[in-house]
Design an enzyme around this catalytic site. Structure first.
Site, PDB file in Angstrom:
ATOM      1  N   ASN A 174     -24.988 -14.947 120.528  1.00  0.00           N
ATOM      2  CA  ASN A 174     -24.973 -14.406 119.170  1.00  0.00           C
ATOM      3  C   ASN A 174     -26.257 -14.805 118.461  1.00  0.00           C
ATOM      4  O   ASN A 174     -27.099 -15.485 119.045  1.00  0.00           O
ATOM      5  CB  ASN A 174     -23.716 -14.879 118.418  1.00  0.00           C
ATOM      6  CG  ASN A 174     -23.657 -16.395 118.359  1.00  0.00           C
ATOM      7  OD1 ASN A 174     -24.496 -17.037 117.749  1.00  0.00           O
ATOM      8  ND2 ASN A 174     -22.664 -16.979 119.041  1.00  0.00           N
ATOM      9  N   PHE A 228     -17.277 -24.722 109.840  1.00  0.00           N
ATOM     10  CA  PHE A 228     -18.050 -23.666 109.186  1.00  0.00           C
ATOM     11  C   PHE A 228     -17.346 -22.346 109.441  1.00  0.00           C
ATOM     12  O   PHE A 228     -16.907 -22.089 110.560  1.00  0.00           O
ATOM     13  CB  PHE A 228     -19.471 -23.590 109.772  1.00  0.00           C
ATOM     14  CG  PHE A 228     -20.453 -24.417 109.011  1.00  0.00           C
ATOM     15  CD1 PHE A 228     -20.450 -25.797 109.121  1.00  0.00           C
ATOM     16  CD2 PHE A 228     -21.381 -23.815 108.175  1.00  0.00           C
ATOM     17  CE1 PHE A 228     -21.355 -26.569 108.407  1.00  0.00           C
ATOM     18  CE2 PHE A 228     -22.290 -24.575 107.460  1.00  0.00           C
ATOM     19  CZ  PHE A 228     -22.285 -25.946 107.568  1.00  0.00           C
ATOM     20  N   LYS A 251      -8.587 -20.551 107.649  1.00  0.00           N
ATOM     21  CA  LYS A 251      -9.115 -21.253 108.819  1.00  0.00           C
ATOM     22  C   LYS A 251      -9.026 -22.773 108.632  1.00  0.00           C
ATOM     23  O   LYS A 251      -8.720 -23.519 109.548  1.00  0.00           O
ATOM     24  CB  LYS A 251     -10.580 -20.855 108.998  1.00  0.00           C
ATOM     25  CG  LYS A 251     -10.928 -20.466 110.394  1.00  0.00           C
ATOM     26  CD  LYS A 251     -12.289 -19.828 110.451  1.00  0.00           C
ATOM     27  CE  LYS A 251     -12.191 -18.383 110.843  1.00  0.00           C
ATOM     28  NZ  LYS A 251     -13.480 -17.736 110.964  1.00  0.00           N
ATOM     29  N   LYS A 273      -6.870 -24.865 111.247  1.00  0.00           N
ATOM     30  CA  LYS A 273      -7.534 -25.828 112.133  1.00  0.00           C
ATOM     31  C   LYS A 273      -7.329 -27.251 111.656  1.00  0.00           C
ATOM     32  O   LYS A 273      -7.774 -28.207 112.289  1.00  0.00           O
ATOM     33  CB  LYS A 273      -9.031 -25.514 112.225  1.00  0.00           C
ATOM     34  CG  LYS A 273      -9.326 -24.135 112.804  1.00  0.00           C
ATOM     35  CD  LYS A 273     -10.700 -24.037 113.411  1.00  0.00           C
ATOM     36  CE  LYS A 273     -10.961 -22.607 113.859  1.00  0.00           C
ATOM     37  NZ  LYS A 273     -11.958 -22.489 114.907  1.00  0.00           N
TER      38      LYS A 273
HETATM   39  O1  C5P Z   1     -15.289 -18.945 115.145  1.00  0.00           O
HETATM   40  P1  C5P Z   1     -14.530 -19.515 113.965  1.00  0.00           P
HETATM   41  O2  C5P Z   1     -14.729 -18.714 112.715  1.00  0.00           O
HETATM   42  O3  C5P Z   1     -13.099 -19.842 114.256  1.00  0.00           O
HETATM   43  O4  C5P Z   1     -15.277 -20.906 113.660  1.00  0.00           O
HETATM   44  C1  C5P Z   1     -14.813 -21.778 112.678  1.00  0.00           C
HETATM   45  C2  C5P Z   1     -15.202 -23.172 113.035  1.00  0.00           C
HETATM   46  O5  C5P Z   1     -14.624 -23.533 114.296  1.00  0.00           O
HETATM   47  C3  C5P Z   1     -16.688 -23.446 113.190  1.00  0.00           C
HETATM   48  O6  C5P Z   1     -16.896 -24.719 112.622  1.00  0.00           O
HETATM   49  C4  C5P Z   1     -16.933 -23.466 114.686  1.00  0.00           C
HETATM   50  O7  C5P Z   1     -17.983 -24.338 115.052  1.00  0.00           O
HETATM   51  C5  C5P Z   1     -15.605 -23.959 115.223  1.00  0.00           C
HETATM   52  N1  C5P Z   1     -15.243 -23.401 116.541  1.00  0.00           N
HETATM   53  C6  C5P Z   1     -15.155 -24.240 117.637  1.00  0.00           C
HETATM   54  N2  C5P Z   1     -14.782 -23.732 118.843  1.00  0.00           N
HETATM   55  C7  C5P Z   1     -14.510 -22.422 118.978  1.00  0.00           C
HETATM   56  C8  C5P Z   1     -14.607 -21.558 117.885  1.00  0.00           C
HETATM   57  C9  C5P Z   1     -15.001 -22.085 116.672  1.00  0.00           C
HETATM   58  O8  C5P Z   1     -15.424 -25.440 117.492  1.00  0.00           O
HETATM   59  N3  C5P Z   1     -14.152 -21.971 120.167  1.00  0.00           N
END
Ligand code: C5P
Length: 406
Positions: free
Chosen positions: A214, A328, A342, A346
């Site tokens: 990305n 983030f 989120k 999380k």
């Molecule tokens: O991709 P997403 O919007 O869910 O990301 C939110 C947060 O989760 C970010 O801080 C990203 O670094 C983390 N993340 C992660 N592992 C993933 C997807 C996201 O640590 N597989």
């Protein structure tokens, strides 16, 4: 430009320039310190004026330049005392071998050396000299003594020298010096804290030469790593593939895939006090990447199948004794609502929300900080400034959490 605010307001430094060819870099240093919101006042030795003029430094710093002990512009006639009294540090750049020797022995035969002896603020020295002068046992003895006296040395570096030789003794570049001085002046609000973080994109292979990634540049994560180092934290950065130099003082582990990023995080998670997931981790990876390059065929479609990647932040936050977790959320719409969902899902203490289309790859960022107390918006600013504000916010949340209730 945003100022570095210390207890005393805007940070002010006295930049002392001594007589070396690298004096030309001091002009750039004034600008780079100014970029970081630091006010610079310049004092030059007589020899420095042979390399660069006070008029240049006055124009760049916006303040009078002093060169003489007997300068009548200081009302009480004591520039050797007055000029350092309201400063947060004295920086000598370039510092010649001769000037270092004078500092070590407490000699005070001109304005700058007297200011160093009469100072009540920290002294930072950026040596610049020919490699043989640097390697001479006398200089090495002096440098060791300077360190014992509590003086901070920045550099020197090795490389091509103005004299045509190559070796140790080059002054650090202006930007590196400004970054180090700015970090030095930052309050140590994360002293003793171990910070683990991820940054950059991941690269998920399709075959031997292709992959899915990305547009994350890693700039926000690297800015946060620098801000955390400046705040006194011990930083381990697990970085996806980016074209950025490792921040000074950071332990870096470079990875490609989300699975490798996860393994690296698992290795360090137990020791972390804080975890910040800045990386744009791929949600899926190709289930069976091909060992060799996929050849073009006459088939009208090529189908790849994917499997989900582990949620690294989710895993860290659900550990039995999790570190203070920060995530983030880059969204393209409904920013606050998606980010808060989120944060809850999380189970992280702080979620930092930004618009993906604004933030990715850019030098500036505009973020919202979402925590239990609500939403706090930060104005659009360069990522280094935003990073400092985020670190200040995190330190505030941690100190509130650890403060014992009465
Ligand atoms: O991709 P997403 O919007 O869910 O990301 C939110 C947060 O989760 C970010 O801080 C990203 O670094 C983390 N993340 C992660 N592992 C993933 C997807 C996201 O640590 N597989």
């Amino acid at each position: 430009m945003t100022d570095i605010q210390g207890k005393t307001g805007r940070k002010k430094v006295l930049l002392g320039i001594t007589g070396g060819v690298a004096a030309y870099k001091a002009a750039e240093l004034v600008r780079r310190l100014g970029d970081r919101g630091i006010e610079v006042h310049v004092v030059m030795t007589e020899a420095a004026c042979g390399f660069i003029t006070p008029a240049t430094l006055q124009a760049l710093s916006g303040h009078p330049v002093y060169t003489d002990m007997w300068d009548g512009r200081i009302a009480n006639g004591m520039p050797h005392i007055e000029l350092s009294r309201d400063k947060d540090a004295i920086i000598i750049a370039p510092a010649t071998a001769d000037f270092i020797a004078k500092c070590v022995h407490g000699l005070a035969d001109d304005l700058l050396s007297t200011l160093c002896l009469a100072r009540d603020c920290p002294l930072i020295v950026a040596p610049a000299m020919n490699r043989q002068m640097w390697e001479h046992p006398a200089t090495q003895r002096n440098v060791a003594q300077l360190r014992r006296d509590g003086v901070t040395l920045l550099g020197p570096d090795s490389g091509d020298q103005a004299c045509g030789e190559t070796g140790m003794g080059r002054m650090l570049e202006a930007d590196e010096l400004a970054e180090a001085v700015s970090a030095f002046l930052e309050p140590k609000i994360l002293a003793g804290k171990r910070l683990l973080m991820t940054a950059g994109p991941t690269f998920e292979p399709i075959d031997a030469v292709r992959g899915i990634t990305n547009r994350s540049s890693g700039k926000m994560g690297y800015a946060l790593a620098r801000a955390a180092i400046a705040a006194g934290a011990e930083v381990t950065l697990v970085s996806g593939p980016v074209s950025l130099a490792a921040p000074a003082g950071v332990r870096i582990e470079r990875v490609q895939t989300a699975a490798e990023m996860f393994e690296a995080v698992k290795k360090h998670a137990a020791k972390a006090d804080i975890f910040i997931g800045v990386a744009a981790v791929a949600d899926y990876r190709v289930s069976k990447p091909r060992q060799h390059k996929i050849k073009k065929t006459d088939e009208s479609a090529l189908t790849l199948s994917f499997v989900p990647n582990p949620d690294i932040l989710g895993w860290v936050a659900s550990r039995p004794k999790p570190p203070f977790c920060v995530g983030f959320a880059a969204e393209s719409r409904n920013l606050d609502a998606y980010a808060d969902e989120k944060r809850r899902r999380k189970n992280v203490k702080l979620m930092i929300a930004n618009l993906a289309q604004d933030a990715i790859g850019a030098d500036d960022n505009e973020v919202s900080l979402l925590d239990d107390a609500g939403t706090h918006r930060l104005p659009r600013a360069p990522k280094d400034i935003v990073a400092r504000q985020i670190i200040t916010h995190i330190a505030g949340l941690i100190s509130r959490k650890t403060r014992t209730p009465r």
